[in-house]
Design an enzyme around this catalytic site. Structure first.
Site, PDB file in Angstrom:
ATOM      1  N   VAL A 335      -3.973  -4.303   6.856  1.00 39.31           N
ATOM      2  CA  VAL A 335      -2.132  -4.171   6.225  1.00 39.31           C
ATOM      3  C   VAL A 335      -1.411  -3.955   8.052  1.00 39.31           C
ATOM      4  O   VAL A 335      -0.300  -3.989   7.746  1.00 39.31           O
ATOM      5  CB  VAL A 335      -1.729  -3.183   5.510  1.00 39.31           C
ATOM      6  CG1 VAL A 335      -2.665  -3.529   3.632  1.00 39.31           C
ATOM      7  CG2 VAL A 335      -1.669  -1.938   5.604  1.00 39.31           C
ATOM      8  N   SER A 699      -2.273   3.725 -16.689  1.00 43.72           N
ATOM      9  CA  SER A 699      -1.235   3.020 -17.025  1.00 43.72           C
ATOM     10  C   SER A 699      -1.464   1.021 -17.892  1.00 43.72           C
ATOM     11  O   SER A 699      -0.264   0.167 -17.663  1.00 43.72           O
ATOM     12  CB  SER A 699      -0.666   2.184 -15.834  1.00 43.72           C
ATOM     13  OG  SER A 699      -1.921   1.301 -15.001  1.00 43.72           O
ATOM     14  N   LYS A 742       1.647  -3.408  -7.270  1.00 51.41           N
ATOM     15  CA  LYS A 742       1.402  -4.059  -8.609  1.00 51.41           C
ATOM     16  C   LYS A 742       2.383  -5.318  -8.901  1.00 51.41           C
ATOM     17  O   LYS A 742       2.117  -6.311  -9.358  1.00 51.41           O
ATOM     18  CB  LYS A 742       1.665  -2.659 -10.365  1.00 51.41           C
ATOM     19  CG  LYS A 742       0.434  -2.235  -9.947  1.00 51.41           C
ATOM     20  CD  LYS A 742       1.204  -1.052 -11.798  1.00 51.41           C
ATOM     21  CE  LYS A 742       0.388   0.044 -11.327  1.00 51.41           C
ATOM     22  NZ  LYS A 742       0.328   0.473 -12.598  1.00 51.41           N
TER      23      LYS A 742
END
EC number: 3.4.21.53
Length: 808
Positions: A335, A699, A742
């Protein structure tokens, strides 16, 4: 006075032929036995014999003749030495052989050879007695150690029977040896006197500089270097403490001879001290507008990171003595965390230095070695300052989350002093042993995750999350930075190749699945290489056509268009003319160059039957979608979990099945036999693909509940919905982390709706606007709201008897 009886040797002796030296009476030698005759002698006499007589041998010096036959006995020297075999050592590698330790007793003369095979045996006559010369044993032993050039003299000494003859032969050798020793002693004395003279004169020459004094060239150079080093110390702007240490060390250096090992160590230490930038710094560029333009040109998106850099510049403009912040960029690979650090240095006008910390497991890499160790050197921090030459550079501590730990110490603990603004103004490297001010250094650390960073080190850094890119951001990055870079690297121009944004989107969605842009960069490089081959072949063919006077325009041309017939670029190598420029890359060209798409949208196919739901997971590589599959079969009420699950995720699965069992009547959930006890004679199997990837975390709780509710109700979960959230035994939905990553993963997968915990609604502000427009978000505080959003038309609840079923 009693007389000593002489040693009497046997009249018949086996003969040991040796070419390794001459054995004299009273001396000892080792000899190797590897010939057939000598091997037979050792095996028959020494290994099998039991009496003392069997250990006495006749040793004959023998010079092997290459021209003689090995089967025949060579000519024997007539004088030999009777010897006692003291030790026998055998070995089979690389071939069978023995090593004998033998001691000479007395000399003998061969009368006649009695037999030759399997080993020679001779009748001998003893020539001398050992007790006649009790003080000559040591001399004989020393003479036996003569080198090969005295071999013939040793044989002559062996042949001398009378004492007078032996003295005549040995005295010249002894006189020659004494002269050699005297010459050697004289040479050593001269050398010692010269060394003392040099040591005594050197300090006087350094002080007085006598004109015309004759000095060695190396001494002149060394003297000049030390004088220059002393001047640098005097003119340097190092702190008072460091200056005192250097003055003390230079005085010690002047008194040391160059031959001392500590001389080089002290000199290297002083050279490092004068090269360090104690007070040398660069001036920051404090133009906020120019800095903003430069950051925008170098990097697309990353608004939070750019904002933090501009804030530092603004405060630095208002306060000159601002301490450098300790920033830590955390995000998935590719990134741009490392390149941002370089851009920050460029924006500030500072020097840049990168320190790779991945795999470092020795605290000496940070703090350096103490100078008492051999091969000691400063740590990477001090060495980096020496490299850049200023005391306010930008230091990039790359991969700080991958530091190791070993018996040599913990480098993460050593970094605590470096990265603490309250302590690093007085950083002490073990090699320097004096303090150095690191407060003006701008430290930027990079990491993929904070989970492996020790809490004490994490507390000293300002964490800035660098999430993955959206598809739109990747398209912009590709056309602003990646494609121009690849064209330049491959020698192409925009007039030769064009890659439309539609093609870039196909590469992003069908050939890569990542948070960063590294795979995208590699795919673009593969396209440029394929086009470079076509361009090179076209230039070659054009040259051939020009040479053969072929009319221009003759033959077929190539032009890859989106509506053109699919045709492999590699199939057009027989064209008569080069391809028409520019070559346009469309989907058919992508398939020819990169092969079939690696990622197809399989979401709807995977959710074509009950018992499947889509979850969202966070990894150090970015966000990912995760399928959860469930099936049931007749059994004894067991729950099976597969897919490399951690303990937390296993507990989430047990929570989900317990909550569904307690609410089975409410949602009218039954097993195969129609019972509300979902585990009555029923086994449940939960699987989390991919099986080879380790998974853990809370999660996935809401996804497991939705998957099991689909299995027991027989209804399909919506194929465009993904969800994340932790659950409790009472059905509450708790917040989780990594929401932005996400959500970006769901957007990359083409999903339309995301269910998140209500307390994570604040995290939606970090989602780019175009992603929020493409997705709809459902914030849930309990599992009822999750199930209602996950199924088309809501999830039916069993109401009181006599009333119709209603929907949530």
């Amino acid at each position: 006075m009693s007389s000593v009886s002489p040693i009497q040797i046997p009249s018949r002796l086996p003969l040991l032929l040796t070419h390794e030296g001459v054995l004299l009476p009273g001396s000892t030698m080792r000899t190797s036995v590897d010939s057939a005759r000598n091997l037979q002698l050792v095996r028959s006499r020494l290994l099998k014999g039991t009496s003392l007589q069997s250990t006495i041998l006749g040793v004959i010096p023998n010079t092997p003749d290459p021209a003689s036959d090995a089967q025949d006995l060579p000519p024997l020297h007539r004088i030999g030495t009777a010897a006692l075999a003291v030790q026998v050592v055998g070995s089979n590698w690389p071939k069978p052989h023995y090593t004998l330790l033998i001691t000479g007793l007395c000399r003998f003369q061969i009368v006649q050879v009695l037999k030759e095979k399997p080993y020679p045996v001779a009748e001998v006559e003893q020539l001398d007695r050992l007790e006649e010369f009790p003080n000559t044993c040591k001399t004989r032993e020393e003479l036996g150690e003569l080198s090969e050039q005295f071999y013939k003299y040793a044989v002559q000494i062996l042949d001398a029977v009378s004492l007078e003859e032996r003295f005549k032969m040995t005295i010249p050798l002894l006189v020659r040896q004494i002269e050699g020793l005297k010459l050697l002693q004289k040479t050593r004395k001269h050398k010692q006197d010269d060394d003392k003279r040099v040591i005594a004169i050197r300090p006087i020459r350094r002080i007085t500089h006598i004109p015309g004094a004759l000095e060695d060239e190396d001494e002149d150079e060394d003297h000049d270097d030390i004088v220059m080093l002393e001047k640098k110390i005097q003119t340097s702007s190092m702190p008072e403490q460091a200056h005192k240490v250097c003055v003390k060390e230079i005085k010690r250096l002047k008194k040391m001879p160059q031959s001392m090992p500590e001389y080089a160590l002290t000199r290297n230490y002083l050279e490092l001290m004068v090269e360090l930038p104690w007070n040398k710094s660069t001036t920051d560029r404090l133009d906020i507008r120019a800095a903003r333009i430069l950051l925008d040109n170098d990097h697309y998106a990353m608004e939070k990171l750019k904002k933090r850099v501009l804030e530092y510049l603004a405060v630095r403009q208002l306060k000159n003595n601002l301490k450098g912040p300790i920033l830590c960029f955390v995000g998935p690979p590719g990134v741009g965390k490392t390149s941002v650090g370089r851009s920050v240095a460029k924006t500030l006008g500072r020097e840049f230095h990168r320190i790779a910390l991945g795999g470092v497991c020795d605290q000496s890499d940070i703090r350096g070695h103490r100078r008492t160790y051999v091969g000691s050197m400063p740590g990477r921090i001090i060495n980096g300052l020496k490299t850049v030459g200023v005391n306010n550079p930008v230091f990039l501590l790359d991969e700080v989350d991958k530091l190791g730990k070993s018996l040599q110490g913990d480098p993460a603990a050593a970094l605590l002093e470096v990265l603490d603004p309250e302590q690093n103004h007085n950083f002490t490297d073990h090699y320097l042993n004096v303090a150095f001010d690191l407060s003006q250094v701008l430290f930027i650390a990079t990491a993929n995750t904070t989970a492996t960073i020790p809490p004490a080190l994490l507390d000293r850094m300002e964490i800035i999350q660098v999430p993955g890119y959206t598809q739109e951001e990747k398209i912009e990055i590709a056309h602003r930075h990646l494609i121009p870079k690849q064209l330049e690297q491959h020698g192409l121009t925009p007039q030769q190749i064009q890659i439309p944004q539609v093609t870039t989107l196909d590469i992003i969605t069908r050939y890569t699945r990542e948070a960063g842009v590294r795979s995208l960069d590699r795919k673009l490089g593969a396209i440029c290489r394929a086009v470079a081959v076509k361009v090179a072949e076209g230039q070659h063919k054009e040259a051939k056509l020009d040479h053969s006077d072929v009319a221009e325009g003759e033959g077929c041309k190539e032009h890859i268009l989106e509506d053109a017939k699919p045709e492999s670029i590699s199939d057009t190598t027989d064209l008569a003319l080069p391809p028409e420029m520019p070559i346009l890359i469309d989907f058919h060209a992508l398939k020819d160059i990169l092969g079939p798409p690696m990622y197809e949208m399989e979401v709807s196919e995977r959710l074509s039957q009950p018992g499947v739901a889509i979850g969202l997971a966070w990894t150090p590589l970015g966000g990912e979608i995760m399928f959860v599959e469930a099936s049931r079969m007749d059994g004894e009420g067991q729950l099976t979990l597969t897919g490399q699950l951690g303990d937390v995720m296993k507990e989430s699965a047990h929570l989900a099945i317990s909550w569904l069992r307690s609410n089975a009547k409410k949602y009218h959930l039954t097993n195969a036999s129609g019972s509300f006890d979902l585990l009555d004679n029923t086994d449940i199997h939960l699987h989390f693909p991919a099986g080879a990837v380790t998974k853990d975390g809370p999660s996935a709780g809401v996804t497991i509940v939705t998957c099991l509710a689909s299995l027991f109700s027989g209804r399909l979960v919506r194929s465009d919905v993904a969800m994340t959230g932790e659950i409790t035994l009472r059905g509450l939905v708790l917040p989780v982390g990594g929401i932005k990553d996400k959500v970006l993963a769901a957007h990359r997968a083409g999903l339309k709706q995301v269910i998140i915990p209500q307390r994570n609604e604040k995290d939606l502000e970090e989602i780019p606007g175009n992603v929020r427009q493409d997705l709809s978000f459902v914030t849930a505080s309990c599992l009822d709201e999750v199930l209602n959003a996950a199924f088309d038309g809501g999830f039916i609840v069993k109401t009181r008897p006599g009333l119709l079923n209603s929907k949530l």
